[in-house]
Scaffold this active site. Structure first.
Site, PDB file in Angstrom:
ATOM      1  CG  ASP A  93       1.114 -46.180 -25.331  1.00  0.00           C
ATOM      2  OD1 ASP A  93       2.110 -45.444 -25.048  1.00  0.00           O
ATOM      3  OD2 ASP A  93       1.017 -46.588 -26.474  1.00  0.00           O
ATOM      4  CG  HIS A 100       6.202 -39.048 -19.183  1.00  0.00           C
ATOM      5  ND1 HIS A 100       5.178 -40.206 -20.059  1.00  0.00           N
ATOM      6  CD2 HIS A 100       7.223 -38.617 -20.060  1.00  0.00           C
ATOM      7  CE1 HIS A 100       6.084 -40.521 -20.884  1.00  0.00           C
ATOM      8  NE2 HIS A 100       7.071 -39.664 -21.057  1.00  0.00           N
ATOM      9  CG  LEU A 112      -5.602 -51.398  -4.951  1.00  0.00           C
ATOM     10  CD1 LEU A 112      -6.181 -52.290  -6.073  1.00  0.00           C
ATOM     11  CD2 LEU A 112      -5.731 -49.931  -5.510  1.00  0.00           C
TER      12      LEU A 112
END
Ligand code: IPE
Ligand code: IPE
Ligand code: MG
Length: 227
Positions: free
Chosen positions: A12, A30, A124
């Protein structure tokens, strides 16, 4: 040593970062935030993490302007196109949680292509939460159970969630200064250790993650038991 298989991050603060830099458009934040995803993913793979779940778009984020929403979807598409090589070269599996049905078709296709090409990788697993809301996920799981007509247990219900393939969250991080969960992984965070950081997501570094990991190791996780 505390077991650490799964880190989840509420990324955030992109919009506030863009504003702070003097940009009129939130989108710049962003764009910058997406770069941090790449760095964190490489680091997570290097430290042997199994699951890294990243909150990219919530079921509530549709409330934003059409311009911002469509920018975010195009950014995800570009991100996945660019990162495919990273996934292929580093044994990284790509997965998602969330309801993909209402996403633009081009993004649905990119997501399914990326999943298909990385599905056998054993390093991962990067999990992107896209059009994800924990309440929505739980309700979809409840409806699956109702259709089956069987009573659920914790384990069988867990298997009906989008995240059924992944271990529970060990460590939840939220950047951007707010202390709330915003409908993210409510079930999966039952015993997560939580860290709320003031840093805005585009300024979050690998070193900051390492500092959190040190503190995580100092926490005493009791899971309801006693020492
Ligand atoms: C998080 O940053 C990214 C998404 C929710 C997609 P924000 O866009 O919420 O940035 P702030 O919180 O307004 O600064
Ligand atoms: C949470 O951030 C969602 C994502 C990071 C994708 P928001 O900015 O949407 O959360 P609120 O509105 O501050 O709770
Ligand atoms: Mg926000």
């Amino acid at each position: 040593m505390n077991d650490l298989k799964h880190i989840a991050i509420i990324m955030d603060g992109n919009g506030r970062w863009a504003k702070k830099q003097g940009f009129f458009k939130r989108m710049v934040g962003h764009e910058e935030g997406a770069k941090r995803v790449r760095e964190l993913t490489i680091h997570a793979q290097n430290i042997g993490l199994k699951y890294l779940t990243l909150y990219a778009f919530s079921t509530e984020n549709w409330k934003r302007s059409e311009e911002e929403v469509s920018f975010l979807f195009k950014l995800m598409d570009r991100y996945l196109q660019k990162e495919l090589k990273l996934f292929l070269d580093n044994d990284i599996r790509f997965e998602t949680i969330g309801d993909l049905n209402s996403l633009p078709k081009y993004l649905q296709k990119r997501i399914s292509d990326t999943k298909r090409q990385t599905k056998d990788f054993k390093g991962l697993t990067q999990v992107l939460a896209v059009n994800y809301g924990s309440q929505d996920e739980i309700v979809r799981a409840v409806n699956k159970a109702v259709k089956k007509g069987t009573e659920v247990t914790v384990d069988s219900f867990n298997n009906m969630l989008d995240s059924s393939d992944f271990d529970p969250v060990d460590l939840l991080i939220r950047t951007g200064g707010d202390v709330r969960i915003s409908n993210f992984l409510l079930w999966q965070c039952a015993y997560a250790e939580m860290f709320f950081e003031d840093t805005l997501w585009p300024e979050f570094t690998v070193d900051m993650l390492d500092k959190i990991l040190e503190k995580f190791q100092q926490r005493e996780r009791r899971f309801g038991g006693v020492e």
